[in-house]
Scaffold this motif. Structure first.
Motif, mmCIF file in Angstrom:
data_model
loop_
_atom_site.group_PDB
_atom_site.id
_atom_site.type_symbol
_atom_site.label_atom_id
_atom_site.label_comp_id
_atom_site.label_asym_id
_atom_site.label_seq_id
_atom_site.Cartn_x
_atom_site.Cartn_y
_atom_site.Cartn_z
ATOM 1 N N THR A 37 110.856 -51.399 62.543
ATOM 2 C CA THR A 37 110.226 -50.367 61.796
ATOM 3 C C THR A 37 111.293 -49.293 61.702
ATOM 4 O OG1 THR A 37 108.315 -49.043 61.360
ATOM 5 C CG2 THR A 37 108.961 -48.959 63.568
ATOM 6 N N ASP A 42 108.252 -45.955 59.577
ATOM 7 C CA ASP A 42 108.427 -46.110 57.971
ATOM 8 C C ASP A 42 108.376 -47.253 57.599
ATOM 9 O OD1 ASP A 42 108.649 -45.555 55.341
ATOM 10 O OD2 ASP A 42 110.611 -44.605 55.493
ATOM 11 N N GLN A 54 112.572 -53.478 53.546
ATOM 12 C CA GLN A 54 111.457 -52.866 54.017
ATOM 13 C C GLN A 54 110.237 -52.801 53.365
ATOM 14 O OE1 GLN A 54 111.516 -48.880 52.661
ATOM 15 N NE2 GLN A 54 110.641 -47.799 54.470
ATOM 16 N N ASP A 56 107.169 -50.612 52.345
ATOM 17 C CA ASP A 56 106.980 -49.242 52.574
ATOM 18 C C ASP A 56 105.300 -49.466 52.283
ATOM 19 O OD1 ASP A 56 106.048 -49.118 49.711
ATOM 20 O OD2 ASP A 56 108.076 -47.923 49.420
ATOM 21 N N GLN A 57 104.897 -48.178 52.507
ATOM 22 C CA GLN A 57 103.243 -47.800 52.640
ATOM 23 C C GLN A 57 102.805 -48.227 51.361
ATOM 24 O OE1 GLN A 57 103.175 -43.951 54.057
ATOM 25 N NE2 GLN A 57 103.467 -42.821 51.994
ATOM 26 N N LYS A 129 104.829 -43.982 56.615
ATOM 27 C CA LYS A 129 105.615 -43.179 57.128
ATOM 28 C C LYS A 129 104.961 -41.847 57.698
ATOM 29 C CE LYS A 129 109.865 -40.753 56.481
ATOM 30 N NZ LYS A 129 111.071 -40.091 55.204
ATOM 31 N N GLU A 131 105.318 -37.952 59.726
ATOM 32 C CA GLU A 131 106.082 -36.827 59.818
ATOM 33 C C GLU A 131 105.629 -35.792 61.391
ATOM 34 O OE1 GLU A 131 108.330 -36.129 57.872
ATOM 35 O OE2 GLU A 131 108.008 -37.482 56.256
#
Length: 239
Positions: A37, A42, A54, A56-57, A129, A131
């Motif tokens: 990851t 992410d 990758q 992604d979400q 992802k 923060e």
């Protein structure tokens, strides 16, 4: 000699240490197949013959070419002369975790599998992802996007780890999926496949690589009492 190269430990993800501590350029020196990851948890990374993807979400598959991209956790390997051809008429997680693991006597070894073919059904999750301040992997996976599809051709790649090493990585199979058209993929939760062909390899050893220059890694406290349960819950496959 064939080794699994693992950067950091899955425990750092459980402990919310999600900053990247190795670049793709450095990681790919140690293997051209694998998973992981990216920084901030992410998405789901799939590495096939040096190509890095990758998911992604949003479920979008991205081809990653920036070799400065960093990862907090990854597992990779280079196929060796120990690699064996594999053909399965039908497969799902139950077969891999029970019949296949028993037949190959995997209880005390690390192994890798790569399977390509037709899948009647596939269900995946994708870590969204995060923060700072980062939440733990367990908190993230309680609210993770889940995607499913039917009648798709693609590839499974991943690793088997014995229970003995369940504190540094996920025990059992940790598998990622990527469709041939690069429109679907992620961390595998369940699947039903037919006429699957690929390869299988048992490793002679594991090279555990630690981010020794990362202060968070060096200083954080391990919660060993709850670690195993947290890993199992965050990884949890479904049949």
């Amino acid at each position: 000699m064939s080794n699994l190269f693992e950067h950091s430990t899955i425990e750092v993800l459980i402990a919310a240490k999600l900053d990247g501590t190795i670049t793709l350029a450095e990681l790919l020196k140690h293997g051209n197949y694998g998973l992981g990851t990216f920084t901030g948890l992410d998405g789901e990374v799939i590495i096939l013959d040096n190509d890095v993807y990758q998911v992604d979400q949003t479920g979008t598959v991205n081809h990653i070419t920036d070799m400065d991209t960093t990862l907090p956790f990854a597992s990779v390997h280079k196929p060796s002369e120990n690699e064996q051809p594999l053909s399965l008429a039908k497969a799902d997680f139950t077969l891999l975790n029970q019949t296949f693991a028993a037949d190959k006597n995997l209880k005390n070894v690390f192994a890798t599998i790569k399977l390509h073919g037709h899948f009647n059904a596939v269900k995946v999750r994708v870590a969204p992802k995060q923060e700072k301040p980062y939440p733990s992997l367990l908190a993230v996976t309680k609210n993770q996007p889940i995607f499913d599809t039917e009648n798709v051709s693609g590839t499974i790649i991943g690793y088997y780890a014995p229970e003995l090493f369940g504190n540094i990585t996920a025990a059992g199979w940790h598998l990622h999926f990527l469709s041939d058209d690069h429109q679907f993929g992620g961390h595998l939760l369940s699947f039903v496949g037919s006429q699957l062909d690929g390869t299988f390899e048992i490793f002679d050893g594991i090279e555990q690589h630690f981010p020794i220059n990362d202060d968070e890694f060096r200083n954080h406290e391990n919660d060993l009492e709850t670690l195993k349960a947290a890993i199992e819950e965050s990884e949890g496959f479904q049949d």
